[in-house]
Design a protein around this motif. Sequence first.
Motif, PDB file in Angstrom:
ATOM      1  N   GLN A 184     -13.648 -11.741   4.639  1.00  0.00           N
ATOM      2  CA  GLN A 184     -13.227 -13.139   4.682  1.00  0.00           C
ATOM      3  C   GLN A 184     -14.188 -14.003   3.887  1.00  0.00           C
ATOM      4  OE1 GLN A 184     -11.492 -14.715   8.284  1.00  0.00           O
ATOM      5  NE2 GLN A 184     -12.926 -16.433   8.230  1.00  0.00           N
ATOM      6  N   VAL A 185     -13.636 -14.669   2.869  1.00  0.00           N
ATOM      7  CA  VAL A 185     -14.404 -15.569   2.008  1.00  0.00           C
ATOM      8  C   VAL A 185     -13.519 -16.774   1.715  1.00  0.00           C
ATOM      9  CG1 VAL A 185     -15.522 -15.832  -0.253  1.00  0.00           C
ATOM     10  CG2 VAL A 185     -15.707 -13.666   0.985  1.00  0.00           C
ATOM     11  N   PRO A 186     -14.071 -17.997   1.744  1.00  0.00           N
ATOM     12  CA  PRO A 186     -13.238 -19.181   1.502  1.00  0.00           C
ATOM     13  C   PRO A 186     -12.605 -19.165   0.116  1.00  0.00           C
ATOM     14  CG  PRO A 186     -15.391 -19.802   2.393  1.00  0.00           C
ATOM     15  CD  PRO A 186     -15.471 -18.366   2.028  1.00  0.00           C
ATOM     16  N   GLY A 187     -11.486 -19.875   0.002  1.00  0.00           N
ATOM     17  CA  GLY A 187     -10.838 -20.029  -1.284  1.00  0.00           C
ATOM     18  C   GLY A 187      -9.670 -19.085  -1.480  1.00  0.00           C
ATOM     19  N   ALA A 188      -9.048 -19.219  -2.650  1.00  0.00           N
ATOM     20  CA  ALA A 188      -7.898 -18.378  -2.985  1.00  0.00           C
ATOM     21  C   ALA A 188      -8.384 -17.095  -3.647  1.00  0.00           C
ATOM     22  CB  ALA A 188      -6.954 -19.135  -3.921  1.00  0.00           C
ATOM     23  N   HIS A 189      -7.815 -15.970  -3.201  1.00  0.00           N
ATOM     24  CA  HIS A 189      -8.204 -14.675  -3.763  1.00  0.00           C
ATOM     25  C   HIS A 189      -6.945 -13.825  -3.926  1.00  0.00           C
ATOM     26  CE1 HIS A 189     -12.232 -15.845  -2.561  1.00  0.00           C
ATOM     27  NE2 HIS A 189     -11.788 -16.024  -1.333  1.00  0.00           N
ATOM     28  N   THR A 190      -6.606 -13.553  -5.137  1.00  0.00           N
ATOM     29  CA  THR A 190      -5.448 -12.691  -5.386  1.00  0.00           C
ATOM     30  C   THR A 190      -5.835 -11.594  -6.361  1.00  0.00           C
ATOM     31  OG1 THR A 190      -4.638 -14.099  -7.176  1.00  0.00           O
ATOM     32  CG2 THR A 190      -3.789 -14.546  -4.978  1.00  0.00           C
ATOM     33  N   THR A 191      -5.299 -10.438  -6.137  1.00  0.00           N
ATOM     34  CA  THR A 191      -5.551  -9.313  -7.039  1.00  0.00           C
ATOM     35  C   THR A 191      -4.323  -8.428  -7.042  1.00  0.00           C
ATOM     36  OG1 THR A 191      -7.120  -7.561  -7.592  1.00  0.00           O
ATOM     37  CG2 THR A 191      -6.545  -7.800  -5.275  1.00  0.00           C
ATOM     38  N   ARG A 192      -4.341  -7.387  -7.865  1.00  0.00           N
ATOM     39  CA  ARG A 192      -3.253  -6.414  -7.910  1.00  0.00           C
ATOM     40  C   ARG A 192      -3.793  -5.095  -7.383  1.00  0.00           C
ATOM     41  NH1 ARG A 192       1.299  -7.648 -10.924  1.00  0.00           N
ATOM     42  NH2 ARG A 192       1.217  -9.682 -11.929  1.00  0.00           N
ATOM     43  N   LEU A 193      -3.139  -4.603  -6.361  1.00  0.00           N
ATOM     44  CA  LEU A 193      -3.574  -3.387  -5.692  1.00  0.00           C
ATOM     45  C   LEU A 193      -2.581  -2.273  -6.013  1.00  0.00           C
ATOM     46  CD1 LEU A 193      -5.653  -2.382  -3.536  1.00  0.00           C
ATOM     47  CD2 LEU A 193      -3.920  -2.929  -1.825  1.00  0.00           C
ATOM     48  N   HIS A 194      -3.074  -1.190  -6.597  1.00  0.00           N
ATOM     49  CA  HIS A 194      -2.206  -0.068  -6.953  1.00  0.00           C
ATOM     50  C   HIS A 194      -2.354   1.032  -5.905  1.00  0.00           C
ATOM     51  CE1 HIS A 194      -1.172  -1.273 -11.170  1.00  0.00           C
ATOM     52  NE2 HIS A 194      -2.202  -2.068 -10.927  1.00  0.00           N
ATOM     53  N   LEU A 195      -1.263   1.393  -5.250  1.00  0.00           N
ATOM     54  CA  LEU A 195      -1.243   2.490  -4.294  1.00  0.00           C
ATOM     55  C   LEU A 195      -0.431   3.623  -4.906  1.00  0.00           C
ATOM     56  CD1 LEU A 195      -0.593   0.478  -1.011  1.00  0.00           C
ATOM     57  CD2 LEU A 195      -2.776   1.197  -1.960  1.00  0.00           C
ATOM     58  N   ASP A 196      -1.094   4.712  -5.236  1.00  0.00           N
ATOM     59  CA  ASP A 196      -0.448   5.834  -5.908  1.00  0.00           C
ATOM     60  C   ASP A 196       0.032   6.857  -4.882  1.00  0.00           C
ATOM     61  OD1 ASP A 196      -1.102   4.726  -8.365  1.00  0.00           O
ATOM     62  OD2 ASP A 196      -3.028   5.752  -8.431  1.00  0.00           O
ATOM     63  N   VAL A 197       1.269   7.307  -5.015  1.00  0.00           N
ATOM     64  CA  VAL A 197       1.807   8.348  -4.148  1.00  0.00           C
ATOM     65  C   VAL A 197       2.290   9.501  -5.013  1.00  0.00           C
ATOM     66  CG1 VAL A 197       2.458   6.663  -2.398  1.00  0.00           C
ATOM     67  CG2 VAL A 197       4.152   7.432  -4.023  1.00  0.00           C
ATOM     68  N   HIS A 198       2.531  10.643  -4.355  1.00  0.00           N
ATOM     69  CA  HIS A 198       2.806  11.856  -5.104  1.00  0.00           C
ATOM     70  C   HIS A 198       4.186  11.901  -5.744  1.00  0.00           C
ATOM     71  CE1 HIS A 198      -0.817  14.013  -3.832  1.00  0.00           C
ATOM     72  NE2 HIS A 198      -0.642  13.492  -2.643  1.00  0.00           N
ATOM     73  N   SER A 199       5.200  11.331  -5.075  1.00  0.00           N
ATOM     74  CA  SER A 199       6.570  11.534  -5.536  1.00  0.00           C
ATOM     75  C   SER A 199       7.418  10.294  -5.287  1.00  0.00           C
ATOM     76  CB  SER A 199       7.206  12.731  -4.810  1.00  0.00           C
ATOM     77  OG  SER A 199       7.370  12.438  -3.437  1.00  0.00           O
ATOM     78  N   ALA A 200       8.540  10.225  -6.015  1.00  0.00           N
ATOM     79  CA  ALA A 200       9.492   9.140  -5.809  1.00  0.00           C
ATOM     80  C   ALA A 200      10.058   9.187  -4.397  1.00  0.00           C
ATOM     81  CB  ALA A 200      10.613   9.229  -6.845  1.00  0.00           C
ATOM     82  N   ALA A 201      10.230  10.404  -3.840  1.00  0.00           N
ATOM     83  CA  ALA A 201      10.742  10.527  -2.478  1.00  0.00           C
ATOM     84  C   ALA A 201       9.809   9.868  -1.481  1.00  0.00           C
ATOM     85  CB  ALA A 201      10.940  12.006  -2.129  1.00  0.00           C
ATOM     86  N   GLN A 202       8.494   9.947  -1.717  1.00  0.00           N
ATOM     87  CA  GLN A 202       7.552   9.311  -0.805  1.00  0.00           C
ATOM     88  C   GLN A 202       7.543   7.792  -0.970  1.00  0.00           C
ATOM     89  OE1 GLN A 202       3.963  11.629  -1.578  1.00  0.00           O
ATOM     90  NE2 GLN A 202       4.246  12.657   0.382  1.00  0.00           N
ATOM     91  N   VAL A 203       7.771   7.299  -2.183  1.00  0.00           N
ATOM     92  CA  VAL A 203       7.949   5.853  -2.351  1.00  0.00           C
ATOM     93  C   VAL A 203       9.147   5.391  -1.518  1.00  0.00           C
ATOM     94  CG1 VAL A 203       8.466   4.005  -3.981  1.00  0.00           C
ATOM     95  CG2 VAL A 203       6.902   5.834  -4.652  1.00  0.00           C
ATOM     96  N   ASP A 204      10.235   6.138  -1.600  1.00  0.00           N
ATOM     97  CA  ASP A 204      11.423   5.780  -0.820  1.00  0.00           C
ATOM     98  C   ASP A 204      11.143   5.844   0.680  1.00  0.00           C
ATOM     99  OD1 ASP A 204      13.019   5.321  -3.042  1.00  0.00           O
ATOM    100  OD2 ASP A 204      13.746   7.384  -3.139  1.00  0.00           O
ATOM    101  N   ARG A 205      10.339   6.836   1.094  1.00  0.00           N
ATOM    102  CA  ARG A 205      10.023   6.974   2.508  1.00  0.00           C
ATOM    103  C   ARG A 205       9.217   5.770   3.001  1.00  0.00           C
ATOM    104  NH1 ARG A 205       6.443  11.998   4.255  1.00  0.00           N
ATOM    105  NH2 ARG A 205       4.735  10.516   4.064  1.00  0.00           N
ATOM    106  N   LEU A 206       8.221   5.343   2.222  1.00  0.00           N
ATOM    107  CA  LEU A 206       7.441   4.170   2.585  1.00  0.00           C
ATOM    108  C   LEU A 206       8.307   2.914   2.572  1.00  0.00           C
ATOM    109  CD1 LEU A 206       4.195   4.944   0.573  1.00  0.00           C
ATOM    110  CD2 LEU A 206       4.389   4.878   3.063  1.00  0.00           C
ATOM    111  N   PHE A 207       9.200   2.813   1.579  1.00  0.00           N
ATOM    112  CA  PHE A 207      10.104   1.662   1.500  1.00  0.00           C
ATOM    113  C   PHE A 207      10.953   1.573   2.760  1.00  0.00           C
ATOM    114  CE2 PHE A 207      14.413   0.168   0.191  1.00  0.00           C
ATOM    115  CZ  PHE A 207      14.088  -1.169  -0.008  1.00  0.00           C
ATOM    116  N   GLY A 208      11.525   2.702   3.197  1.00  0.00           N
ATOM    117  CA  GLY A 208      12.349   2.701   4.395  1.00  0.00           C
ATOM    118  C   GLY A 208      11.547   2.377   5.642  1.00  0.00           C
ATOM    119  N   GLU A 209      10.341   2.940   5.752  1.00  0.00           N
ATOM    120  CA  GLU A 209       9.488   2.693   6.919  1.00  0.00           C
ATOM    121  C   GLU A 209       9.110   1.220   7.012  1.00  0.00           C
ATOM    122  OE1 GLU A 209       4.842   3.464   8.093  1.00  0.00           O
ATOM    123  OE2 GLU A 209       5.873   5.024   6.944  1.00  0.00           O
TER     124      GLU A 209
END
Length: 312
Positions: A247-272
Amino acid sequence: MTELPVTAGRLVVRRFTAADVAAFTAYRSDPHVARYQGWAAPVPEADARQLVAEFAEAEEGVPGWFQYAVEAGGVLVGDVGVCLADNRMQADLGFTIAREHQGRGYATEAVRCVLDRVFATGVRRVSAECDARNTASARLLDRLGFGREGLRRRHTWLKGEWTDDLLFGLLAEDWDAAAPGPAIFACRPNLLVADVGASLGFYADELGFAVGWRWSDRKARFLTEGEPHEPGTALVGRDHVQLMLTQVPGAHTTRLHLDVHSAAQVDRLFGEWRERGVEIAEPPFVRPWGKYEMRLHDPDGNVLRVSSPPAS
Protein backbone atom coordinates in the motif's frame (compact mmCIF):
# COMPACT_ATOMS: atom_id res chain seq x y z
CA MET A 1 -1.84 -40.00 -2.56
CA THR A 2 -1.68 -37.62 0.41
CA GLU A 3 -3.85 -38.25 3.45
CA LEU A 4 -6.98 -36.24 4.13
CA PRO A 5 -7.51 -33.41 4.85
CA VAL A 6 -6.05 -31.53 1.88
CA THR A 7 -6.14 -27.84 1.02
CA ALA A 8 -7.62 -26.92 -2.36
CA GLY A 9 -7.33 -23.19 -2.98
CA ARG A 10 -9.80 -21.60 -0.58
CA LEU A 11 -11.19 -24.96 0.53
CA VAL A 12 -10.33 -27.86 2.78
CA VAL A 13 -11.40 -31.28 1.48
CA ARG A 14 -11.65 -33.74 4.37
CA ARG A 15 -13.55 -36.58 5.99
CA PHE A 16 -16.94 -35.99 7.57
CA THR A 17 -17.15 -35.77 11.36
CA ALA A 18 -20.02 -35.80 13.85
CA ALA A 19 -19.73 -32.00 14.10
CA ASP A 20 -21.00 -31.73 10.49
CA VAL A 21 -24.51 -33.07 11.21
CA ALA A 22 -26.23 -29.71 11.69
CA ALA A 23 -24.78 -28.04 8.57
CA PHE A 24 -25.28 -31.20 6.49
CA THR A 25 -28.93 -31.46 7.60
CA ALA A 26 -29.52 -27.79 6.79
CA TYR A 27 -28.29 -27.75 3.19
CA ARG A 28 -29.63 -31.21 2.32
CA SER A 29 -33.04 -30.05 3.62
CA ASP A 30 -33.08 -26.98 1.36
CA PRO A 31 -35.61 -27.61 -1.47
CA HIS A 32 -33.49 -25.50 -3.82
CA VAL A 33 -30.45 -27.75 -3.22
CA ALA A 34 -32.49 -30.98 -3.35
CA ARG A 35 -34.47 -30.06 -6.47
CA TYR A 36 -32.46 -32.17 -8.94
CA GLN A 37 -31.03 -34.62 -6.40
CA GLY A 38 -32.23 -38.12 -5.55
CA TRP A 39 -33.30 -37.34 -1.98
CA ALA A 40 -36.44 -35.54 -0.76
CA ALA A 41 -36.28 -32.43 1.41
CA PRO A 42 -36.40 -31.96 4.32
CA VAL A 43 -33.95 -34.58 5.54
CA PRO A 44 -34.72 -35.70 9.13
CA GLU A 45 -31.83 -34.98 11.47
CA ALA A 46 -31.72 -38.63 12.56
CA ASP A 47 -31.26 -39.71 8.93
CA ALA A 48 -28.58 -37.07 8.41
CA ARG A 49 -26.77 -38.19 11.56
CA GLN A 50 -26.76 -41.78 10.31
CA LEU A 51 -25.45 -40.72 6.90
CA VAL A 52 -22.68 -38.61 8.40
CA ALA A 53 -21.67 -41.52 10.64
CA GLU A 54 -21.46 -43.78 7.60
CA PHE A 55 -19.46 -41.18 5.66
CA ALA A 56 -17.03 -40.83 8.58
CA GLU A 57 -16.44 -44.60 8.74
CA ALA A 58 -16.06 -45.18 4.99
CA GLU A 59 -12.63 -45.95 3.55
CA GLU A 60 -11.31 -43.83 0.69
CA GLY A 61 -10.09 -45.78 -2.33
CA VAL A 62 -12.17 -48.95 -1.90
CA PRO A 63 -15.17 -49.92 -4.11
CA GLY A 64 -18.38 -48.10 -3.24
CA TRP A 65 -19.26 -44.55 -2.33
CA PHE A 66 -16.92 -42.23 -0.45
CA GLN A 67 -18.19 -38.78 0.48
CA TYR A 68 -15.74 -35.88 0.87
CA ALA A 69 -16.69 -32.98 3.14
CA VAL A 70 -15.97 -29.55 1.63
CA GLU A 71 -15.08 -26.80 4.10
CA ALA A 72 -14.54 -23.05 3.54
CA GLY A 73 -13.55 -20.70 6.32
CA GLY A 74 -14.13 -23.39 8.92
CA VAL A 75 -17.70 -24.02 7.70
CA LEU A 76 -19.07 -27.10 5.93
CA VAL A 77 -20.30 -25.80 2.56
CA GLY A 78 -21.01 -29.05 0.68
CA ASP A 79 -19.81 -32.49 -0.28
CA VAL A 80 -18.41 -34.42 -3.24
CA GLY A 81 -19.15 -38.12 -3.66
CA VAL A 82 -17.20 -40.73 -5.64
CA CYS A 83 -18.42 -44.27 -6.25
CA LEU A 84 -15.48 -46.49 -7.18
CA ALA A 85 -16.33 -49.54 -9.31
CA ASP A 86 -15.29 -53.04 -8.26
CA ASN A 87 -12.56 -53.02 -10.93
CA ARG A 88 -11.08 -49.86 -9.31
CA MET A 89 -10.60 -48.35 -12.76
CA GLN A 90 -13.95 -46.54 -13.14
CA ALA A 91 -15.91 -44.22 -10.89
CA ASP A 92 -19.10 -42.15 -10.72
CA LEU A 93 -19.17 -38.55 -9.44
CA GLY A 94 -21.70 -36.42 -7.57
CA PHE A 95 -21.51 -33.05 -5.80
CA THR A 96 -23.64 -30.72 -3.65
CA ILE A 97 -23.02 -27.15 -2.44
CA ALA A 98 -25.19 -25.29 0.08
CA ARG A 99 -27.29 -22.57 -1.54
CA GLU A 100 -25.69 -19.67 0.39
CA HIS A 101 -22.26 -20.77 -0.84
CA GLN A 102 -23.15 -21.31 -4.49
CA GLY A 103 -21.85 -19.00 -7.21
CA ARG A 104 -18.38 -18.63 -5.65
CA GLY A 105 -16.56 -21.33 -7.57
CA TYR A 106 -16.41 -23.71 -4.61
CA ALA A 107 -17.89 -26.63 -6.54
CA THR A 108 -15.29 -26.24 -9.30
CA GLU A 109 -12.39 -26.16 -6.83
CA ALA A 110 -13.71 -29.07 -4.77
CA VAL A 111 -14.48 -31.35 -7.71
CA ARG A 112 -11.12 -30.58 -9.33
CA CYS A 113 -9.36 -31.55 -6.10
CA VAL A 114 -11.31 -34.81 -5.84
CA LEU A 115 -10.66 -35.67 -9.49
CA ASP A 116 -6.93 -35.17 -8.95
CA ARG A 117 -7.11 -37.68 -6.09
CA VAL A 118 -9.22 -40.18 -8.01
CA PHE A 119 -7.08 -40.21 -11.15
CA ALA A 120 -3.92 -40.44 -9.03
CA THR A 121 -5.08 -43.90 -7.85
CA GLY A 122 -5.13 -45.30 -11.39
CA VAL A 123 -8.79 -44.76 -12.23
CA ARG A 124 -9.14 -44.47 -16.01
CA ARG A 125 -12.64 -43.03 -16.36
CA VAL A 126 -15.05 -40.94 -14.27
CA SER A 127 -18.74 -40.73 -15.24
CA ALA A 128 -21.36 -38.22 -14.13
CA GLU A 129 -24.97 -37.53 -14.95
CA CYS A 130 -27.42 -34.79 -14.10
CA ASP A 131 -30.97 -33.73 -14.72
CA ALA A 132 -31.04 -31.98 -18.11
CA ARG A 133 -32.62 -28.93 -16.42
CA ASN A 134 -29.69 -28.61 -14.02
CA THR A 135 -27.73 -26.23 -16.22
CA ALA A 136 -25.34 -25.14 -13.44
CA SER A 137 -24.08 -28.69 -12.90
CA ALA A 138 -23.84 -29.30 -16.65
CA ARG A 139 -21.75 -26.14 -17.09
CA LEU A 140 -19.45 -27.19 -14.25
CA LEU A 141 -18.84 -30.60 -15.84
CA ASP A 142 -18.23 -28.96 -19.23
CA ARG A 143 -15.76 -26.57 -17.64
CA LEU A 144 -13.82 -29.41 -16.02
CA GLY A 145 -13.41 -31.17 -19.35
CA PHE A 146 -16.15 -33.80 -19.18
CA GLY A 147 -17.53 -34.76 -22.58
CA ARG A 148 -21.27 -34.92 -23.14
CA GLU A 149 -21.91 -38.52 -24.10
CA GLY A 150 -25.66 -38.76 -24.34
CA LEU A 151 -29.18 -37.73 -23.41
CA ARG A 152 -31.57 -40.27 -21.93
CA ARG A 153 -35.05 -38.88 -22.57
CA ARG A 154 -37.71 -39.45 -19.89
CA HIS A 155 -35.35 -41.92 -18.21
CA THR A 156 -35.75 -41.18 -14.49
CA TRP A 157 -38.95 -41.00 -12.43
CA LEU A 158 -38.08 -38.35 -9.86
CA LYS A 159 -40.37 -36.55 -7.44
CA GLY A 160 -43.54 -37.29 -9.38
CA GLU A 161 -42.30 -36.69 -12.94
CA TRP A 162 -40.21 -38.21 -15.70
CA THR A 163 -36.92 -36.39 -16.22
CA ASP A 164 -34.25 -36.30 -18.94
CA ASP A 165 -30.69 -37.26 -17.95
CA LEU A 166 -27.49 -35.80 -19.41
CA LEU A 167 -24.56 -38.23 -19.45
CA PHE A 168 -20.93 -37.11 -19.08
CA GLY A 169 -17.56 -38.87 -19.11
CA LEU A 170 -13.95 -37.92 -18.47
CA LEU A 171 -10.91 -40.08 -19.28
CA ALA A 172 -7.67 -39.99 -17.31
CA GLU A 173 -5.65 -39.13 -20.41
CA ASP A 174 -7.92 -36.15 -21.14
CA TRP A 175 -7.59 -34.93 -17.54
CA ASP A 176 -3.80 -35.23 -17.72
CA ALA A 177 -3.66 -33.44 -21.07
CA ALA A 178 -5.89 -30.61 -19.88
CA ALA A 179 -3.87 -30.05 -16.71
CA PRO A 180 -0.19 -30.90 -17.19
CA GLY A 181 0.63 -28.89 -14.10
CA PRO A 182 -0.44 -25.76 -12.25
CA ALA A 183 -2.05 -23.33 -14.65
CA ILE A 184 -0.15 -20.12 -13.87
CA PHE A 185 3.62 -20.57 -13.84
CA ALA A 186 5.53 -17.31 -14.42
CA CYS A 187 5.01 -14.04 -12.54
CA ARG A 188 6.08 -12.56 -9.20
CA PRO A 189 5.63 -8.77 -9.14
CA ASN A 190 5.29 -6.33 -6.27
CA LEU A 191 2.14 -4.35 -7.03
CA LEU A 192 1.70 -0.91 -5.48
CA VAL A 193 -1.93 -0.50 -4.45
CA ALA A 194 -4.02 2.22 -2.88
CA ASP A 195 -5.85 -0.09 -0.45
CA VAL A 196 -4.46 -3.48 0.54
CA GLY A 197 -7.83 -4.55 1.96
CA ALA A 198 -9.64 -3.90 -1.31
CA SER A 199 -6.89 -5.65 -3.29
CA LEU A 200 -7.05 -8.69 -1.01
CA GLY A 201 -10.79 -8.83 -1.57
CA PHE A 202 -10.21 -9.00 -5.32
CA TYR A 203 -7.26 -11.38 -5.53
CA ALA A 204 -8.31 -13.72 -2.71
CA ASP A 205 -12.11 -13.67 -2.75
CA GLU A 206 -12.64 -13.29 -6.49
CA LEU A 207 -9.58 -14.76 -8.25
CA GLY A 208 -8.98 -17.56 -5.75
CA PHE A 209 -5.51 -16.58 -4.54
CA ALA A 210 -4.64 -17.73 -1.01
CA VAL A 211 -3.50 -15.08 1.48
CA GLY A 212 -0.01 -15.91 2.72
CA TRP A 213 0.42 -13.12 5.25
CA ARG A 214 -0.18 -9.43 6.02
CA TRP A 215 2.68 -7.33 7.33
CA SER A 216 2.39 -3.86 8.87
CA ASP A 217 5.80 -3.34 10.50
CA ARG A 218 7.17 -0.28 8.69
CA LYS A 219 10.77 -0.68 9.87
CA ALA A 220 10.93 -4.39 9.12
CA ARG A 221 9.77 -3.67 5.58
CA PHE A 222 12.51 -1.04 5.01
CA LEU A 223 9.94 1.60 4.09
CA THR A 224 10.65 5.31 4.01
CA GLU A 225 9.01 7.65 6.48
CA GLY A 226 6.52 8.79 3.87
CA GLU A 227 5.08 5.35 3.22
CA PRO A 228 2.03 4.17 5.18
CA HIS A 229 2.38 1.18 7.47
CA GLU A 230 -1.28 0.22 8.07
CA PRO A 231 -2.41 -2.19 6.75
CA GLY A 232 0.97 -2.37 4.96
CA THR A 233 1.91 -5.30 2.75
CA ALA A 234 0.31 -8.64 1.93
CA LEU A 235 1.30 -11.72 -0.01
CA VAL A 236 -1.16 -13.73 -2.09
CA GLY A 237 -0.45 -16.83 -4.12
CA ARG A 238 -2.02 -19.24 -6.55
CA ASP A 239 -0.43 -22.19 -8.37
CA HIS A 240 3.25 -21.15 -8.78
CA VAL A 241 2.62 -17.38 -8.61
CA GLN A 242 3.08 -15.09 -5.63
CA LEU A 243 2.01 -11.43 -5.74
CA MET A 244 3.17 -8.80 -3.28
CA LEU A 245 0.60 -6.08 -2.57
CA THR A 246 2.15 -2.95 -1.02
CA GLN A 247 0.00 0.00 0.00
CA VAL A 248 1.42 3.31 -1.20
CA PRO A 249 -0.50 6.58 -1.75
CA GLY A 250 -1.38 7.70 -5.25
CA ALA A 251 -2.37 6.06 -8.50
CA HIS A 252 -0.49 2.92 -9.49
CA THR A 253 -1.25 0.98 -12.63
CA THR A 254 0.78 -1.64 -14.41
CA ARG A 255 0.33 -4.56 -16.80
CA LEU A 256 0.54 -7.97 -15.23
CA HIS A 257 1.17 -10.97 -17.49
CA LEU A 258 -0.02 -14.35 -16.20
CA ASP A 259 1.25 -17.14 -18.44
CA VAL A 260 -0.57 -20.48 -18.59
CA HIS A 261 0.28 -23.67 -20.43
CA SER A 262 -2.66 -24.03 -22.81
CA ALA A 263 -5.69 -22.34 -24.31
CA ALA A 264 -7.84 -24.90 -22.46
CA GLN A 265 -6.49 -23.60 -19.16
CA VAL A 266 -7.24 -20.00 -20.16
CA ASP A 267 -10.81 -21.12 -20.81
CA ARG A 268 -10.88 -22.94 -17.47
CA LEU A 269 -9.79 -19.81 -15.58
CA PHE A 270 -12.26 -17.72 -17.59
CA GLY A 271 -15.12 -20.03 -16.60
CA GLU A 272 -14.04 -20.18 -12.94
CA TRP A 273 -13.68 -16.41 -12.56
CA ARG A 274 -16.88 -15.63 -14.44
CA GLU A 275 -18.75 -18.04 -12.14
CA ARG A 276 -17.46 -16.06 -9.17
CA GLY A 277 -18.78 -12.83 -10.66
CA VAL A 278 -15.44 -11.36 -11.76
CA GLU A 279 -15.87 -8.68 -14.42
CA ILE A 280 -13.81 -9.75 -17.44
CA ALA A 281 -12.70 -6.76 -19.51
CA GLU A 282 -12.04 -8.87 -22.63
CA PRO A 283 -12.93 -12.57 -22.98
CA PRO A 284 -10.36 -15.00 -24.41
CA PHE A 285 -9.53 -14.84 -28.11
CA VAL A 286 -6.43 -15.15 -30.30
CA ARG A 287 -4.58 -11.82 -30.46
CA PRO A 288 -2.85 -10.59 -33.63
CA TRP A 289 0.51 -11.58 -32.10
CA GLY A 290 -0.63 -15.19 -31.68
CA LYS A 291 -1.44 -15.35 -27.96
CA TYR A 292 -4.78 -16.72 -26.75
CA GLU A 293 -5.57 -14.09 -24.13
CA MET A 294 -8.20 -12.59 -21.83
CA ARG A 295 -7.91 -9.39 -19.83
CA LEU A 296 -9.30 -8.12 -16.55
CA HIS A 297 -8.61 -5.20 -14.21
CA ASP A 298 -7.96 -5.18 -10.46
CA PRO A 299 -9.38 -2.44 -8.15
CA ASP A 300 -6.39 -0.17 -8.86
CA GLY A 301 -6.79 -0.46 -12.63
CA ASN A 302 -3.85 -2.81 -13.06
CA VAL A 303 -4.36 -4.80 -16.26
CA LEU A 304 -4.11 -8.57 -15.88
CA ARG A 305 -3.33 -10.31 -19.17
CA VAL A 306 -3.87 -14.10 -18.91
CA SER A 307 -2.50 -15.80 -22.00
CA SER A 308 -1.20 -18.97 -23.60
CA PRO A 309 -0.11 -20.07 -27.05
CA PRO A 310 -3.19 -20.47 -29.29
CA ALA A 311 -4.98 -23.80 -29.39
CA SER A 312 -3.49 -26.07 -32.01
